[in-house]
Design a protein around this motif. Structure first.
Motif, short mmCIF file in Angstrom:
data_model
loop_
_atom_site.label_atom_id
_atom_site.label_comp_id
_atom_site.label_asym_id
_atom_site.label_seq_id
_atom_site.Cartn_x
_atom_site.Cartn_y
_atom_site.Cartn_z
N MET A 116 0.84 -1.18 0.00
CA MET A 116 0.00 0.00 0.00
C MET A 116 0.88 1.25 0.00
N VAL A 117 0.53 2.22 -0.81
CA VAL A 117 1.28 3.46 -0.93
C VAL A 117 0.70 4.46 0.05
N ASP A 118 1.57 5.06 0.89
CA ASP A 118 1.05 6.04 1.84
C ASP A 118 0.85 7.39 1.16
N ASP A 119 0.17 8.30 1.85
CA ASP A 119 -0.18 9.59 1.27
C ASP A 119 1.06 10.40 0.89
N SER A 120 2.09 10.40 1.71
CA SER A 120 3.27 11.20 1.39
C SER A 120 3.97 10.69 0.14
N GLU A 121 3.99 9.38 -0.05
CA GLU A 121 4.59 8.81 -1.26
C GLU A 121 3.75 9.17 -2.49
N ARG A 122 2.45 9.12 -2.35
CA ARG A 122 1.55 9.48 -3.45
C ARG A 122 1.72 10.95 -3.81
N ILE A 123 1.84 11.81 -2.84
CA ILE A 123 2.04 13.24 -3.09
C ILE A 123 3.37 13.46 -3.79
N MET A 136 3.89 15.19 -7.45
CA MET A 136 4.76 16.35 -7.63
C MET A 136 5.79 16.09 -8.72
N GLU A 137 6.39 14.92 -8.71
CA GLU A 137 7.40 14.57 -9.71
C GLU A 137 6.80 14.53 -11.11
N LEU A 138 5.62 13.94 -11.26
CA LEU A 138 4.97 13.89 -12.57
C LEU A 138 4.62 15.29 -13.07
#
Length: 67
Positions: free
Chosen positions: A1-8, A12-14
């Motif tokens: 599972m991807v946490d919110d900070s990793e998703r953010i 941002m990178e994209l």
């Protein structure tokens, strides 16, 4: 599972990589990321834009919100 900070971070990178605009991301005025286009526009390497002093160097004082 991807946490919110990793998703953010991924978003941002994209956004940063896909944009023709100069972008930076900050937390309380401290630049945590800047894209290559902004670095080119300002004449810096992207890593040189990170930190607390970038806004003072690159933005007119009247345009910086009071903290």
């Amino acid at each position: 599972m991807v946490d919110d900070s990793e998703r953010i971070r991924e978003r941002m990178e994209l956004l940063s990589a896909a944009s023709f605009e100069g972008l930076f991301f900050h937390v309380d005025g401290v630049i945590i990321d800047a894209n290559q286009r902004l670095a080119e526009m300002l004449g810096y390497a992207p890593h040189e834009l990170l930190g607390a002093q970038t806004l003072q160097r690159c933005v007119a004082p009247e345009d910086i919100p009071a903290s």
